[in-house]
Scaffold this motif. Structure first.
Motif, short mmCIF file in Angstrom:
data_model
loop_
_atom_site.label_atom_id
_atom_site.label_comp_id
_atom_site.label_asym_id
_atom_site.label_seq_id
_atom_site.Cartn_x
_atom_site.Cartn_y
_atom_site.Cartn_z
N VAL A 74 -0.34 -2.64 -12.96
CA VAL A 74 -0.86 -2.15 -13.82
C VAL A 74 -1.95 -0.90 -13.44
O VAL A 74 -2.12 -0.04 -14.42
N LEU A 75 -2.14 -1.00 -12.12
CA LEU A 75 -3.24 0.30 -11.66
C LEU A 75 -2.31 1.36 -12.06
O LEU A 75 -2.74 2.64 -12.28
N LEU A 76 -1.21 1.40 -11.46
CA LEU A 76 -0.19 2.61 -11.81
C LEU A 76 0.09 3.11 -12.95
O LEU A 76 0.24 4.43 -13.54
N LYS A 77 0.08 2.14 -14.07
CA LYS A 77 0.06 2.66 -15.48
C LYS A 77 -1.11 3.33 -15.84
O LYS A 77 -0.97 4.24 -16.32
N ALA A 125 -11.20 2.68 -18.09
CA ALA A 125 -9.56 2.64 -18.41
C ALA A 125 -8.80 1.49 -17.94
O ALA A 125 -7.99 0.67 -18.46
N ALA A 126 -9.17 1.20 -16.68
CA ALA A 126 -8.63 0.37 -15.70
C ALA A 126 -9.12 -0.92 -16.23
O ALA A 126 -8.40 -2.03 -16.40
N GLU A 127 -10.42 -1.10 -16.45
CA GLU A 127 -11.05 -2.45 -16.86
C GLU A 127 -10.28 -2.79 -18.20
O GLU A 127 -9.93 -3.99 -18.54
N GLU A 128 -10.11 -2.03 -19.13
CA GLU A 128 -9.53 -2.25 -20.41
C GLU A 128 -8.05 -2.54 -20.08
O GLU A 128 -7.75 -3.49 -21.13
N ASP A 139 4.17 10.56 -6.50
CA ASP A 139 5.59 10.76 -7.66
C ASP A 139 4.81 11.29 -9.10
O ASP A 139 5.67 11.88 -9.55
N GLN A 140 3.74 10.57 -9.10
CA GLN A 140 3.12 10.91 -10.50
C GLN A 140 2.31 12.19 -10.34
O GLN A 140 1.88 12.78 -11.48
N GLY A 141 2.12 12.71 -9.25
CA GLY A 141 1.59 13.93 -8.91
C GLY A 141 0.17 14.08 -8.51
O GLY A 141 -0.57 14.86 -8.27
N TRP A 142 -0.44 12.67 -8.07
CA TRP A 142 -1.53 12.49 -7.36
C TRP A 142 -1.54 13.09 -5.77
O TRP A 142 -0.63 13.03 -5.22
N ARG A 143 -2.73 13.80 -5.43
CA ARG A 143 -2.87 14.08 -4.16
C ARG A 143 -3.97 13.22 -3.66
O ARG A 143 -5.05 13.57 -3.83
N ILE A 144 -3.53 12.31 -2.89
CA ILE A 144 -4.48 11.32 -2.32
C ILE A 144 -4.63 11.47 -0.85
O ILE A 144 -3.59 12.00 -0.04
N ARG A 203 0.79 -1.21 -0.01
CA ARG A 203 0.11 -0.03 -0.06
C ARG A 203 0.89 1.07 0.03
O ARG A 203 0.71 2.04 -0.68
N ASN A 204 1.89 1.34 0.88
CA ASN A 204 2.76 2.34 1.03
C ASN A 204 3.27 2.71 -0.32
O ASN A 204 3.77 3.67 -0.84
N ARG A 205 4.00 1.53 -1.01
CA ARG A 205 4.62 1.78 -2.44
C ARG A 205 3.77 2.25 -3.41
O ARG A 205 4.12 3.24 -3.99
N VAL A 206 2.40 1.85 -3.35
CA VAL A 206 1.45 2.41 -4.48
C VAL A 206 1.09 3.92 -4.24
O VAL A 206 1.17 4.65 -4.99
N ALA A 207 1.00 4.02 -2.94
CA ALA A 207 0.61 5.59 -2.37
C ALA A 207 1.73 6.50 -2.90
O ALA A 207 1.76 7.59 -3.40
N GLN A 208 2.91 6.06 -2.61
CA GLN A 208 4.16 6.98 -2.74
C GLN A 208 4.42 7.03 -4.41
O GLN A 208 4.69 8.17 -4.83
N ALA A 209 4.07 6.06 -5.09
CA ALA A 209 4.06 5.99 -6.66
C ALA A 209 3.13 6.96 -7.12
O ALA A 209 3.36 7.78 -8.14
N LEU A 210 1.88 6.94 -6.65
CA LEU A 210 0.89 7.88 -6.95
C LEU A 210 1.42 9.44 -6.85
O LEU A 210 1.13 10.10 -7.79
#
Length: 364
Positions: free
Chosen positions: A354-357, A326-329, A299-304, A290-297
């Motif tokens: 996949v989610l991060l992409k 888009a996620a489903e595709e 880094d992408q510029g998300w404010r979560i 979870r922490n990896r995903v949150a940090q990656a988001l």
């Protein structure tokens, strides 16, 4: 004219409170798409298989499926009582913590009463409240997607019977601190039942974490509500429970359906409690992911919002449905909430990648 003749042509009338119930929307299962591997990140499930020994206990219990389960949940209550250091008279089990909440609301609410909770929060809350005939009082989350406890306390009136605090909040993620909770409880009248929904408590790593069971010991109007569905990985068996004052626990048990928690589910829950060392190791791995995903988001510029459950919240607003498509595709199912955002469960690392992409293409 007979009464039968006078009512000829009429249909059975559904209760007013039921006619416009919002529908509970479950997370969609993955659908094969273009040969891509598929992943389900829409239901906050534990991605790990059952703990060693749990399947064996469930299979052994299934060999007695011709018998009714123990309606008193004796072995489960004994195991929980020993684990939580509470008398078994303060326990009430049900088919998931949401069922326990239904039973509690049935025990304390009727038409004209009010139930206060934050919004957006767990989408079963308005359904459970409406079934009793009571009225939901939804208090908006603050700008950080956290409970506004001051506003919730101000929303309590002489018609309020129950207040629900979801921590960590599903679907947005932040947790209530112990100091915040104590200040809030000091403002809530003692006759109002306060439910602490701790479905995701094992994933919390924030400072000043509260323990609902510990709080309930010193405040007779507080109920700690927990589940085996998330951290324990028993979502398919439906086992949840409440820890409360004897009187409240007895009222919840009185409203429960007879033989609700199956024998297989009870056996699996007891076996899971016996294997908490392995359980907590898995929880730590999910938290790290979870922490990896949150940090990656980030880094992408998300404010979560601060993520303290086994999921992250993307505040996409009107773009939520587009993101879900888009996620489903891309082969990944997420949970959109129309007009608000998207909740994404933490799953296998490859699913999260996949989610991060997908998220990289949607960053605001």
């Amino acid at each position: 004219m007979s009464s039968a003749e006078s009512t000829a042509g009429r249909e059975p009338e559904v209760r007013r409170a039921i006619r416009h119930l919002p529908a509970y929307v479950p997370g969609k299962p993955p659908v094969a798409h273009g040969g891509l591997p598929t992943y389900k990140l829409s239901s906050n499930e534990n991605p790990y298989p059952p703990l060693p020994g749990v399947v064996e206990a469930a299979v052994e219990a299934a060999s007695r499926m011709n018998r009714y389960p123990d309606m008193g949940c004796t072995a489960l209550y004994q195991a929980l009582g020993a684990r939580l250091h509470v008398p078994t008279t303060q326990l009430a089990a049900g088919t998931g913590s949401v069922a326990v909440l239904y039973h509690l609301l049935q025990a304390f609410c009727e038409t004209g009463d009010e139930v206060v909770y934050a919004w957006r929060s767990f989408e079963a809350y308005p359904i459970a409240v409406s079934v009793t005939g009571a009225t939901s009082v939804q208090v908006p989350l603050d700008v950080d997607a956290r409970h506004d406890l001051d506003a919730m306390a101000a929303a309590v009136t002489d018609r309020t019977k129950v207040v629900i605090v979801c921590s960590p909040n599903n679907p947005t993620g932040p947790a209530v601190t112990r100091a915040e909770l104590v200040r809030f409880l000091d403002r809530v009248p003692a006759h109002v039942v306060v439910v602490l929904d701790e479905a995701y408590r094992e994933f919390v790593r924030a400072d000043d974490v509260f323990d609902g069971v510990e709080v309930a010991r010193s405040r007779p109007n507080v109920v700690a509500m927990r589940t085996f569905a998330k951290a324990y990985g028993l979502a398919g068996f439906r086992v949840g429970y409440a820890v409360a004052d004897d009187r409240i626990a007895a009222a919840v048990r009185a409203c429960a359906l007879p033989f609700g928690v199956s024998g297989v589910a009870q056996a699996a829950a007891v076996a899971s409690l016996e294997r908490e060392v392995e359980l907590l190791a898995r929880v730590d791995a999910i938290v790290a992911e979870r922490n990896r995903v949150a940090q990656a988001l980030a880094d992408q510029g998300w404010r979560i919002p601060e993520a303290q459950g086994n999921f992250v919240w993307l505040p996409l607003g009107e773009r939520s449905a587009d993101f879900a498509r888009a996620a489903e595709e891309a082969g990944t199912m997420v949970r959109p909430f129309a007009g608000d955002g998207v909740r994404v469960s933490i799953g296998e690392p490859e699913a999260n990648d996949v989610l991060l992409k997908v998220a990289a293409a949607f960053v605001l």
